[in-house]
Design a protein around this motif. Structure first.
Motif, mmCIF file in Angstrom:
data_model
loop_
_atom_site.group_PDB
_atom_site.id
_atom_site.type_symbol
_atom_site.label_atom_id
_atom_site.label_comp_id
_atom_site.label_asym_id
_atom_site.label_seq_id
_atom_site.Cartn_x
_atom_site.Cartn_y
_atom_site.Cartn_z
ATOM 1 N N HIS A 1 0.822 -1.210 0.000
ATOM 2 C CA HIS A 1 0.000 0.000 0.000
ATOM 3 C C HIS A 1 0.860 1.267 0.000
ATOM 4 N N PRO A 2 1.813 1.376 -0.931
ATOM 5 C CA PRO A 2 2.646 2.577 -0.988
ATOM 6 C C PRO A 2 1.950 3.708 -1.732
ATOM 7 N N ARG B 1 10.073 3.516 -11.190
ATOM 8 C CA ARG B 1 9.304 2.603 -12.023
ATOM 9 C C ARG B 1 9.490 1.145 -11.606
ATOM 10 N N THR B 2 10.720 0.766 -11.287
ATOM 11 C CA THR B 2 10.987 -0.615 -10.892
ATOM 12 C C THR B 2 10.244 -0.975 -9.616
ATOM 13 N N GLN B 3 10.280 -0.094 -8.626
ATOM 14 C CA GLN B 3 9.586 -0.346 -7.358
ATOM 15 C C GLN B 3 8.076 -0.426 -7.562
ATOM 16 N N ALA B 4 7.547 0.515 -8.342
ATOM 17 C CA ALA B 4 6.098 0.531 -8.568
ATOM 18 C C ALA B 4 5.648 -0.722 -9.312
ATOM 19 N N ARG B 5 6.420 -1.128 -10.316
ATOM 20 C CA ARG B 5 6.056 -2.324 -11.073
ATOM 21 C C ARG B 5 6.090 -3.564 -10.184
ATOM 22 N N ARG B 6 7.055 -3.609 -9.277
ATOM 23 C CA ARG B 6 7.147 -4.760 -8.365
ATOM 24 C C ARG B 6 5.941 -4.784 -7.427
ATOM 25 N N GLU B 7 5.586 -3.640 -6.855
ATOM 26 C CA GLU B 7 4.449 -3.563 -5.942
ATOM 27 C C GLU B 7 3.150 -4.012 -6.626
ATOM 28 N N LYS C 1 -5.528 9.334 -5.298
ATOM 29 C CA LYS C 1 -5.753 10.659 -5.876
ATOM 30 C C LYS C 1 -4.844 10.839 -7.107
ATOM 31 N N PRO C 2 -5.433 11.045 -8.291
ATOM 32 C CA PRO C 2 -4.613 11.199 -9.504
ATOM 33 C C PRO C 2 -3.641 12.371 -9.383
ATOM 34 N N GLY C 3 -2.391 12.137 -9.801
ATOM 35 C CA GLY C 3 -1.387 13.184 -9.779
ATOM 36 C C GLY C 3 -0.679 13.338 -8.458
ATOM 37 N N ARG C 4 -1.334 12.992 -7.366
ATOM 38 C CA ARG C 4 -0.715 13.091 -6.048
ATOM 39 C C ARG C 4 -0.272 11.725 -5.538
ATOM 40 N N ASP C 5 -1.173 10.746 -5.617
ATOM 41 C CA ASP C 5 -0.880 9.417 -5.086
ATOM 42 C C ASP C 5 -0.401 8.449 -6.155
ATOM 43 N N TYR C 6 -0.781 8.693 -7.391
ATOM 44 C CA TYR C 6 -0.259 7.891 -8.496
ATOM 45 C C TYR C 6 -0.096 8.796 -9.707
ATOM 46 N N SER C 7 0.725 8.364 -10.646
ATOM 47 C CA SER C 7 1.118 9.194 -11.783
ATOM 48 C C SER C 7 0.727 8.538 -13.097
ATOM 49 N N PRO C 8 0.872 9.259 -14.225
ATOM 50 C CA PRO C 8 0.653 8.614 -15.521
ATOM 51 C C PRO C 8 1.520 7.373 -15.716
ATOM 52 N N GLU C 9 2.718 7.386 -15.156
ATOM 53 C CA GLU C 9 3.576 6.202 -15.242
ATOM 54 C C GLU C 9 2.940 5.022 -14.514
ATOM 55 N N SER C 10 2.289 5.286 -13.386
ATOM 56 C CA SER C 10 1.601 4.210 -12.662
ATOM 57 C C SER C 10 0.533 3.578 -13.542
ATOM 58 N N VAL C 11 -0.213 4.416 -14.260
ATOM 59 C CA VAL C 11 -1.269 3.923 -15.140
ATOM 60 C C VAL C 11 -0.663 3.082 -16.263
ATOM 61 N N ASP C 12 0.476 3.536 -16.799
ATOM 62 C CA ASP C 12 1.154 2.763 -17.847
ATOM 63 C C ASP C 12 1.542 1.379 -17.343
ATOM 64 N N ILE C 13 2.025 1.305 -16.111
ATOM 65 C CA ILE C 13 2.433 0.017 -15.542
ATOM 66 C C ILE C 13 1.221 -0.892 -15.377
ATOM 67 N N VAL C 14 0.133 -0.328 -14.879
ATOM 68 C CA VAL C 14 -1.099 -1.107 -14.715
ATOM 69 C C VAL C 14 -1.537 -1.693 -16.060
#
Length: 316
Positions: free
Chosen positions: A215-216, A223-229, A254-267
């Motif tokens: 729950h980070p 990117r590596t950490q987010a992809r692993r999580e 919360k978009p932009g604060r808690d996750y980024s466009p890169e997070s969406v790309d990973i998803v």
């Protein structure tokens, strides 16, 4: 209600999807957090939804929204984190009303007790009346708290959570554990589900989605950490349930604060078909299926809860 709901959430290509978000359903009212949903209130909410809405599984609702085939008054129910009371309290109420829900699981906390924020909450709940000095623990953001009744404890909890929420994951957890140690919270206290309870939810016809491992705040990770999580939580649940997991919820959301466009790309890269945020609003056919909004009214009366839900449908 049905007439107004249908006007704002019609069928077909103009459809709007209300996705409700919950976390816990407590067996009884919590004096420190009286606004937290308990069994009595959740039963009321489910009875209202049964009469007003067309409650669908989230994956079906998202697919039909995209295809323009969603029914009027469409709604989906979601839960975040993986609390034990989701299985023991919420599930029987959902079954009583014949409703489905999706449970997003932070897999790193299964079988292990409690999340970092709950460690803070339970420490302050159990701390003796009097002064609690957190200046050394929290540094420049710290304070001393005069603990007595529920209001003072709630204020202390909110201050501490705000002070450490966006710190690095390891530091955040370490501070929460140290606060527990000072107060003397038993390590045996367990608030989260175990593997078998997640399986029971799925066997009962509920849907299971991923919610990262620990729950980070995804926007603070590389990117590596987010992809692993994100990826490890998906694989854990797929191994546990022996089926694909295509649903995801961004922690905090919360978009932009808690996750980024890169997070969406990973998803997207990891093969999720639907993901949800905590941005307010109702989803439309134009919504990004990997960033669907969610909202739950916080009111306690039927009239005000209904008005708040309708207001959210008007939001955009």
């Amino acid at each position: 209600m049905k007439t107004a709901f249908t006007m704002l959430s019609p069928p077909g290509v103009r459809a709007r999807l209300s996705i409700l978000i919950f976390h816990r359903v407590l067996p009884a009212r919590d004096s420190i957090f009286p606004g937290e949903v308990d069994a009595t209130r959740f039963n009321e909410i489910c009875s209202w939804l049964k009469g007003w809405a067309e409650v669908l599984p989230l994956d079906e609702a998202a697919a039909r929204l995209a295809s323009g085939s969603l029914p009027a008054r469409a709604c989906a129910i979601t839960f975040d984190d993986g609390y034990e009371d989701n299985r023991s309290v919420a599930l029987p109420i959902l079954q009583k009303h014949g409703l489905s829900a999706t449970f997003f699981i932070a897999t790193g906390f299964l079988d292990s007790g409690r999340m970092w924020n709950d460690r803070v909450i339970e420490a302050i709940r159990r701390a003796p009346d009097g002064m609690l000095d957190c200046r050394e623990l929290l540094g420049k953001e710290g304070a001393s708290f005069a603990l007595a009744g529920p209001d003072s404890r709630r204020a202390a909890i909110e201050t501490i959570l705000t002070a450490i929420k966006y710190r690095p994951m390891d530091e955040r957890l370490s501070l929460a554990c140290e606060l527990e140690r000072r107060v003397g919270v038993p390590e045996s206290l367990r608030l989260m589900m175990d593997d078998s309870q997640v399986r029971e939810l799925r066997q009962a016809g509920m849907q299971i989605g991923a919610h990262t491992c620990s729950h980070p705040i995804l926007a603070t990770l590389d990117r590596t950490q987010a992809r692993r999580e994100i990826g490890d939580s998906k694989r854990y649940l797929e191994d546990l349930l022996r089926e694909p997991v295509s649903l995801f919820a961004y922690p905090n959301g919360k978009p932009g604060r808690d996750y980024s466009p890169e997070s969406v790309d990973i998803v997207k890269e990891l093969g999720f078909e639907t993901a949800v945020s905590t941005a307010w609003g109702a989803a439309s056919g134009r919504s990004d299926r990997l960033q669907l909004p969610r909202f739950s009214p916080w009111d306690h009366t039927r009239l005000r809860w209904r008005a708040r839900l309708l207001g959210n449908l008007r939001r955009g």
